[in-house]
Design a protein around this motif. Structure first.
Motif, short mmCIF file in Angstrom:
data_model
loop_
_atom_site.label_atom_id
_atom_site.label_comp_id
_atom_site.label_asym_id
_atom_site.label_seq_id
_atom_site.Cartn_x
_atom_site.Cartn_y
_atom_site.Cartn_z
N ASN A 55 3.38 35.38 -15.91
CA ASN A 55 2.46 34.93 -14.86
C ASN A 55 1.21 35.80 -14.80
OD1 ASN A 55 3.72 32.62 -13.84
ND2 ASN A 55 5.06 33.82 -12.50
N ASN A 56 1.37 37.12 -14.86
CA ASN A 56 0.21 38.00 -14.80
C ASN A 56 -0.77 37.72 -15.94
OD1 ASN A 56 1.16 39.25 -12.52
ND2 ASN A 56 1.93 41.07 -13.57
N ALA A 57 -0.23 37.45 -17.12
CA ALA A 57 -1.09 37.14 -18.26
C ALA A 57 -1.93 35.91 -17.98
CB ALA A 57 -0.24 36.94 -19.51
N SER A 58 -1.29 34.88 -17.44
CA SER A 58 -1.99 33.61 -17.20
C SER A 58 -2.91 33.67 -15.98
CB SER A 58 -0.97 32.49 -17.00
OG SER A 58 -1.60 31.29 -16.61
N ILE A 59 -2.42 34.22 -14.89
CA ILE A 59 -3.16 34.19 -13.63
C ILE A 59 -4.40 35.07 -13.69
CG2 ILE A 59 -3.06 34.71 -11.16
CD1 ILE A 59 -0.02 34.16 -11.33
N TYR A 60 -4.23 36.29 -14.22
CA TYR A 60 -5.31 37.28 -14.13
C TYR A 60 -5.97 37.57 -15.48
CZ TYR A 60 -2.68 37.97 -9.84
OH TYR A 60 -2.00 37.78 -8.66
N ASP A 61 -5.68 36.75 -16.50
CA ASP A 61 -6.21 37.00 -17.84
C ASP A 61 -5.80 38.38 -18.37
OD1 ASP A 61 -7.43 34.53 -18.12
OD2 ASP A 61 -9.33 35.20 -17.30
N GLU A 62 -4.58 38.78 -18.07
CA GLU A 62 -4.09 40.09 -18.48
C GLU A 62 -3.15 39.96 -19.68
OE1 GLU A 62 -2.30 42.01 -15.13
OE2 GLU A 62 -4.20 42.27 -14.07
N TYR A 63 -3.60 39.28 -20.71
CA TYR A 63 -2.73 39.04 -21.85
C TYR A 63 -2.42 40.34 -22.60
CZ TYR A 63 -3.15 34.05 -21.11
OH TYR A 63 -3.07 32.80 -20.55
N LYS A 64 -3.42 41.16 -22.83
CA LYS A 64 -3.20 42.41 -23.54
C LYS A 64 -2.25 43.31 -22.76
CE LYS A 64 -5.61 46.47 -25.38
NZ LYS A 64 -6.93 47.14 -25.56
N GLU A 65 -2.55 43.49 -21.47
CA GLU A 65 -1.72 44.37 -20.65
C GLU A 65 -0.28 43.85 -20.55
OE1 GLU A 65 -5.97 44.47 -19.02
OE2 GLU A 65 -4.57 42.98 -19.83
N SER A 66 -0.13 42.54 -20.41
CA SER A 66 1.20 41.96 -20.25
C SER A 66 2.01 42.08 -21.54
CB SER A 66 1.09 40.49 -19.83
OG SER A 66 0.51 40.38 -18.54
N ARG A 67 1.35 41.97 -22.69
CA ARG A 67 2.07 42.12 -23.96
C ARG A 67 2.51 43.56 -24.18
NH1 ARG A 67 -2.35 38.08 -26.49
NH2 ARG A 67 -1.16 36.15 -26.23
N ILE A 68 1.67 44.50 -23.77
CA ILE A 68 2.07 45.91 -23.85
C ILE A 68 3.27 46.17 -22.95
CG2 ILE A 68 1.36 48.27 -23.30
CD1 ILE A 68 -1.49 47.44 -24.13
N SER A 69 3.22 45.63 -21.75
CA SER A 69 4.32 45.81 -20.81
C SER A 69 5.59 45.11 -21.29
CB SER A 69 3.91 45.26 -19.43
OG SER A 69 4.93 45.45 -18.50
N TYR A 70 5.41 43.94 -21.91
CA TYR A 70 6.56 43.19 -22.43
C TYR A 70 7.25 43.96 -23.56
CZ TYR A 70 9.30 39.23 -24.22
OH TYR A 70 10.33 38.41 -24.64
N LYS A 71 6.45 44.71 -24.33
CA LYS A 71 7.03 45.51 -25.42
C LYS A 71 8.06 46.49 -24.88
CE LYS A 71 7.04 47.30 -29.66
NZ LYS A 71 7.79 48.55 -29.48
N LYS A 72 7.85 46.96 -23.66
CA LYS A 72 8.83 47.87 -23.06
C LYS A 72 10.16 47.16 -22.83
CE LYS A 72 5.32 50.68 -20.72
NZ LYS A 72 4.79 51.14 -19.40
N LEU A 73 10.09 45.87 -22.44
CA LEU A 73 11.33 45.11 -22.27
C LEU A 73 12.03 44.93 -23.61
CD1 LEU A 73 10.39 42.27 -19.72
CD2 LEU A 73 11.47 44.48 -19.28
N ILE A 74 11.25 44.71 -24.66
CA ILE A 74 11.84 44.59 -25.99
C ILE A 74 12.55 45.89 -26.37
CG2 ILE A 74 11.33 44.31 -28.45
CD1 ILE A 74 9.01 42.48 -27.65
N ASP A 75 11.89 47.01 -26.13
CA ASP A 75 12.48 48.31 -26.46
C ASP A 75 13.75 48.57 -25.67
OD1 ASP A 75 10.34 48.70 -28.16
OD2 ASP A 75 9.21 49.96 -26.76
N GLU A 76 13.83 47.98 -24.46
CA GLU A 76 15.01 48.18 -23.61
C GLU A 76 16.07 47.10 -23.81
OE1 GLU A 76 13.23 48.09 -19.79
OE2 GLU A 76 12.29 50.08 -19.97
#
Length: 375
Positions: free
Chosen positions: A319-340
């Motif tokens: 949602n943050n990626a879509s709503i606020y145009d935070e695609y870069k930030e959201s992908r970086i944050s999502y990488k943490k979920l992948i690592d976990e």
């Protein structure tokens, strides 16, 4: 500085309060506050008669309370109100309350706390709080004059908020509210319910973590369409001040933010938030709502996932990626979920979560969408 009256004792408190969770830090390490810059900020706020300072046991890796305690060496303690919070997730018994509170008094360099909150209540933590007899502890602290007022901060649905409000003789509460979150968590219904009960309401996240101060171009076009020349931050804050609230907290992290927010608070008046401004914020809300990909409220009824997927966390990033145009930030944050090992790829499509979701979200399909966008 303009003031409002708070609690049944009608304390005179600045309309703008300082949330001490976003101090400038050194080398992007949230645990290492830039003390020199932080003290300049605190000193400027104090000299401009901001008298409400909100911290918590865990802010800045448990360093926020200590910093405020050091600052008290240079000011008149009686001229400010200190608010801090009891971290329910760190308690297992009644003795933990006493231990944590004693630590907070030591860190804050004071023998009493003006406003004491049970921190970040949800249904789960509220049930734990009752089991561990926190009401007895709050009554004890008030009787011994170690705290003046008892309250809570809140992060769950309205029905839970109502239950908590009705459970104790609270002096105040703290809720998340901004022109996007009118129906989120306690929302406007919570604000109105608390005020009907005579409970003071303190607002956090008025700018939604800064997002409402840094609008996408399409959202700024809406303000221009209405001929509004105020900054996005000013519009968002005036929306809050126009409501029946006691204090608006702002987690200011630099002097420019402090100066702008003080100016806004200094010039509060009913006629400044015009019908044109109301129409603009309504259209902004509609604009942002149209960009929501998943109507997830983070209620966590779907959790825990049997296979470890952090379902609300995935949807929040999507949602943050879509709503606020935070695609870069959201992908970086999502990488943490992948690592976990908590990302959407761990979904086995068992369907357990979908049977529990009160929003009837097609969680399996939405997880696939999120994965495609965020991976």
């Amino acid at each position: 500085m303009q003031y409002r009256l708070i609690t049944k004792d009608n304390l005179k408190v600045s309309a703008l309060g300082f949330g001490m969770m976003r101090f400038p830090v050194i080398e992007n390490d949230n645990c290492v506050i830039d003390k020199e810059r932080a003290f300049k900020m605190l000193n400027y706020l104090y000299k401009n008669e901001i008298n409400y300072y909100d911290t918590a046991y865990t802010y800045h890796c448990e360093n926020s309370e200590t910093l405020l305690g050091e600052f008290l060496n240079y000011i008149d303690r009686e001229r400010i109100y200190i608010a801090t919070k009891l971290p329910m997730w760190l308690t297992e018994n009644y003795q933990d309350y006493e231990r944590l509170f004693a630590t907070q008094l030591e860190r804050l360099n004071t023998d009493y706390i003006d406003f004491y909150l049970t921190h970040s209540l949800t249904k789960k933590s509220f049930d734990k709080m009752k089991k561990l007899d926190v009401f007895k502890f709050l009554d004890q602290l008030k009787a011994e004059k170690r705290i003046r007022y008892a309250g809570f901060s809140f992060h769950d649905e309205f029905d839970i908020f109502k239950e908590i409000i009705d459970s104790y003789d609270w002096d105040f509460c703290q809720i998340q509210l901004n022109y996007l979150d009118t129906d989120y968590q306690a929302g406007l219904k919570g604000l109105h319910y608390a005020r009907e009960k005579g409970i003071s309401v303190i607002i956090m996240e008025p700018l939604k973590g800064g997002r409402l101060a840094n609008l996408p171009d399409e959202a700024r076009d809406i303000l221009r369409k209405y001929g509004i020349k105020n900054t996005a931050a000013e519009i968002a804050q005036r929306w809050i001040y126009d409501k029946d609230i006691s204090i608006m907290l702002s987690g200011m992290s630099d002097m420019d933010q402090i100066k702008e927010n003080i100016h806004i608070a200094d010039t509060i008046s009913p006629d400044l938030f015009t019908q044109k401004s109301k129409n603009a914020t309504k259209e902004l809300k509609d604009f942002f709502d149209s960009r929501v990909k998943v109507p997830c409220t983070s209620c966590e009824y779907c959790m825990p996932c049997p296979f470890g997927v952090n379902i609300p966390g995935v949807f929040q990033r999507y949602n943050n990626a879509s709503i606020y145009d935070e695609y870069k930030e959201s992908r970086i944050s999502y990488k943490k979920l992948i690592d976990e090992d908590k990302d959407a790829s761990k979904c086995t499509e068992c369907g357990h979560c979908e049977s529990l979701c009160p929003q009837n979200i097609q969680i399996i399909d939405k997880l696939k969408e999120a994965k495609r966008v965020l991976s």
